[in-house]
Design an enzyme around this catalytic site. Structure first.
Site, short mmCIF file in Angstrom:
data_model
loop_
_atom_site.label_atom_id
_atom_site.label_comp_id
_atom_site.label_asym_id
_atom_site.label_seq_id
_atom_site.Cartn_x
_atom_site.Cartn_y
_atom_site.Cartn_z
N CYS A 46 76.86 37.65 38.97
CA CYS A 46 77.74 37.07 37.96
C CYS A 46 78.90 36.37 38.66
O CYS A 46 79.28 36.75 39.77
CB CYS A 46 78.26 38.20 37.07
N SER A 48 81.87 36.79 38.12
CA SER A 48 82.91 37.79 38.40
C SER A 48 82.67 38.49 39.74
O SER A 48 83.63 38.87 40.41
CB SER A 48 82.96 38.84 37.28
N HIS A 51 83.99 36.22 42.21
CA HIS A 51 85.46 36.32 42.20
C HIS A 51 85.93 37.52 43.01
O HIS A 51 86.95 37.45 43.69
CB HIS A 51 85.98 36.48 40.77
N HIS A 67 78.05 44.51 38.95
CA HIS A 67 78.31 45.25 37.69
C HIS A 67 77.22 45.02 36.66
O HIS A 67 77.08 45.79 35.74
CB HIS A 67 79.66 44.83 37.11
N CYS A 174 75.97 42.12 31.10
CA CYS A 174 77.14 41.23 31.21
C CYS A 174 76.87 39.85 30.61
O CYS A 174 77.46 39.49 29.60
CB CYS A 174 77.64 41.10 32.66
P1 PAD Z 1 78.95 30.56 37.12
O1 PAD Z 1 79.41 30.32 38.51
O2 PAD Z 1 77.51 30.82 36.87
O3 PAD Z 1 79.37 29.34 36.18
C1 PAD Z 1 80.56 28.60 36.30
C2 PAD Z 1 80.25 27.15 35.92
O4 PAD Z 1 81.49 26.43 35.85
C3 PAD Z 1 79.36 26.41 36.92
O5 PAD Z 1 78.28 25.80 36.24
C4 PAD Z 1 80.29 25.38 37.53
O6 PAD Z 1 79.62 24.19 37.94
C5 PAD Z 1 81.26 25.13 36.42
N1 PAD Z 1 82.57 24.61 36.85
C6 PAD Z 1 83.31 24.97 37.94
N2 PAD Z 1 84.46 24.29 37.97
C7 PAD Z 1 84.47 23.47 36.90
C8 PAD Z 1 85.39 22.51 36.38
N3 PAD Z 1 86.55 22.26 37.00
N4 PAD Z 1 85.08 21.86 35.24
C9 PAD Z 1 83.90 22.09 34.61
N5 PAD Z 1 82.97 22.99 35.06
C10 PAD Z 1 83.26 23.66 36.18
O7 PAD Z 1 79.82 31.81 36.61
P2 PAD Z 1 79.57 32.71 35.31
O8 PAD Z 1 79.05 31.86 34.23
O9 PAD Z 1 78.83 33.95 35.71
O10 PAD Z 1 81.08 33.17 35.00
C11 PAD Z 1 82.00 32.23 34.46
C12 PAD Z 1 83.37 32.86 34.26
O11 PAD Z 1 83.27 33.91 33.29
C13 PAD Z 1 83.96 33.51 35.51
O12 PAD Z 1 85.35 33.26 35.54
C14 PAD Z 1 83.71 34.99 35.29
O13 PAD Z 1 84.64 35.80 35.99
C15 PAD Z 1 83.92 35.07 33.80
C16 PAD Z 1 83.31 36.29 33.16
N6 PAD Z 1 84.01 36.89 32.16
C17 PAD Z 1 83.52 37.96 31.53
C18 PAD Z 1 84.29 38.54 30.40
O14 PAD Z 1 83.91 39.58 29.86
N7 PAD Z 1 85.36 37.88 29.98
C19 PAD Z 1 82.30 38.51 31.90
C20 PAD Z 1 81.59 37.89 32.92
C21 PAD Z 1 82.09 36.77 33.55
ZN ZN Z 2 79.73 39.80 34.78
#
Ligand code: PAD
Ligand code: ZN
Length: 374
Positions: A46, A48, A51, A67, A174
């Site tokens: 993920c 996260s 991160h 996770h 997740c």
């Molecule tokens: P990911 O890396 O699969 O997706 C991120 C996407 O964003 C990619 O497709 C990138 O190309 C794109 N991207 C990056 N920079 C930019 C930009 N400046 N403009 C437009 N697009 C861009 O990650 P993910 O989808 O697994 O996670 C995304 C976020 O969600 C990340 O911050 C993560 O920590 C968060 C998250 N939050 C929760 C929650 O419960 N709130 C749970 C899981 C993940």
């Molecule tokens: Zn996650």
């Protein structure tokens, strides 16, 4: 081999410091009272996790990341009653203790026993179950799924249907809960509505699926990586924007395209500039902006103060606002009953010992979700 009550030596990924991940032999202690030891079967990578490895989400080093996990209970500590050895389970990045103010509130899900904000990297009793080369290794989110065996608190694990396919189901813990849940449960996207989704990675793709299933008539997808567009189109995105190719700010373009701004905006990247752009893409009177992306703890959002009173809603969501132990088994059952199709959200599957290759494809922007199989 009978492992009951014994320390297990197995393969795990350890982040020794920022941006350094290596596969190591680790010792995993038996579960203490109120804890569960799990033999992992699958775990997703993920944003996260990335991160935590990069230090954007603050954690204690060295630690075992991960996770989004599924596995089978190997053994339980004293007093554990909700799972037993042999049960199929999901790990929960946010637990559900059923006793704190968040758990007792009808809408709350950010359980006070969570270990994300801040992160101690330790079990509830303040100790770790992992060692490597004589050194204590920290947990992450009290889940640490990038290991053949892990130990988690009972409140961070939930039993799921015995028919669940373990190679896929981990993403429900997740990606699906967070993204799909953000649309159908947190924001409650309405039929015929307009939506914009910032970020078309794992989480954003699941948001798109939720918007589509909710009957949205237009779904604008925003990403700087156009390789993400064909799969997002198949999931339901109707219009694409790559901010790097636009002559004006993306929110201005979204407002022009929709006339009045969208009904629902989602941020699934974790950058303050895209959080503000999502907010500014919303209809001034009734738009709902849902922030999913996780940013570094010291960053602040800067919003036009005068445009806050007009009626828009700014909302955050963690794991789709679902009470994790109550709701995740229902999501698994919904998948088994063909009510949600999570299959298109998994684009890659690799054996756990190819973790480095999995991160390479993730960093190259090729994946929606890559699942590691044990
Ligand atoms: P990911 O890396 O699969 O997706 C991120 C996407 O964003 C990619 O497709 C990138 O190309 C794109 N991207 C990056 N920079 C930019 C930009 N400046 N403009 C437009 N697009 C861009 O990650 P993910 O989808 O697994 O996670 C995304 C976020 O969600 C990340 O911050 C993560 O920590 C968060 C998250 N939050 C929760 C929650 O419960 N709130 C749970 C899981 C993940
Ligand atoms: Zn996650």
């Amino acid at each position: 081999m009978d492992t009951l009550g014994k320390t297990i030596t197995c393969l795990a990924a350890i982040a020794w410091k920022k941006n350094s991940l290596s596969l190591e032999k680790v010792e995993v202690e038996p579960p203490k009272a109120g804890e569960v030891r799990i033999k992992m079967t699958s775990t997703g990578i993920c944003g996260s996790d990335d991160h935590t490895i990069k230090g954007i989400i603050s954690v204690k080093y060295p630690f075992i990341p991960g996770h989004e996990g599924a596995g089978i209970v190997e053994s339980i500590g004293e007093g554990v009653s909700s799972v037993k050895p042999g049960d199929k389970v999901l790990t929960l990045a946010v637990p559900q203790c059923r006793e704190c103010s968040a758990c007792l509130h009808p809408k709350g899900n950010f359980c006070e026993k969570q270990d994300l904000l801040p992160s101690s990297g330790l079990m509830l009793d303040g100790t770790s179950r992992f060692t490597c080369k004589g050194e204590k290794i920290y947990h992450s989110f009290r889940t640490s799924t990038f290991t053949e065996y892990t130990v988690v608190p009972e409140i961070s694990v939930v039993k799921i249907d015995a028919a669940a396919p373990m190679d896929k189901i981990c993403i429900i813990s997740c990606e699906v809960a967070t993204g799909y849940g953000a649309a159908v449960h947190s924001a409650q996207v309405t039929p015929g509505s307009t939506c914009v989704v910032f970020g078309l990675g794992g989480i954003g793709s699941a948001v798109v699926m939720g918007c589509k299933d909710s009957g949205a008539s237009r779904i604008i997808g925003v990403d700087i990586n156009e390789e993400k567009f064909p799969r997002a189109k198949a999931l339901g995105v109707t219009d694409f924007l790559n901010p790097s190719n636009l002559k004006k700010p993306v929110q201005e373009v979204v407002n022009e395209m929709t006339g009045t701004g969208v009904d629902f905006a989602f941020e699934a990247i974790g950058l303050t500039e895209t959080m503000v752009a999502a907010w500014d893409s919303c209809n001034l009177s009734h738009g709902v902006c849902t922030i999913i992306g996780v940013s570094a703890p010291d960053l602040k959002l800067s919003l036009s103060a005068v445009e806050v009173f007009t009626g828009r809603t700014l909302k955050g969501t963690c794991l789709g606002d679902y009470k994790t132990r109550d709701c995740f088994p229902q999501l698994v059952t919904a998948y088994l009953q063909n009510k949600i199709n999570i299959d298109p959200l998994i684009t890659h599957q690799l054996p756990f010992d190819q973790l480095h290759k999995a991160f390479e494809v993730y960093h190259a922007g090729k994946t929606i979700r890559c699942v590691l199989l044990f």
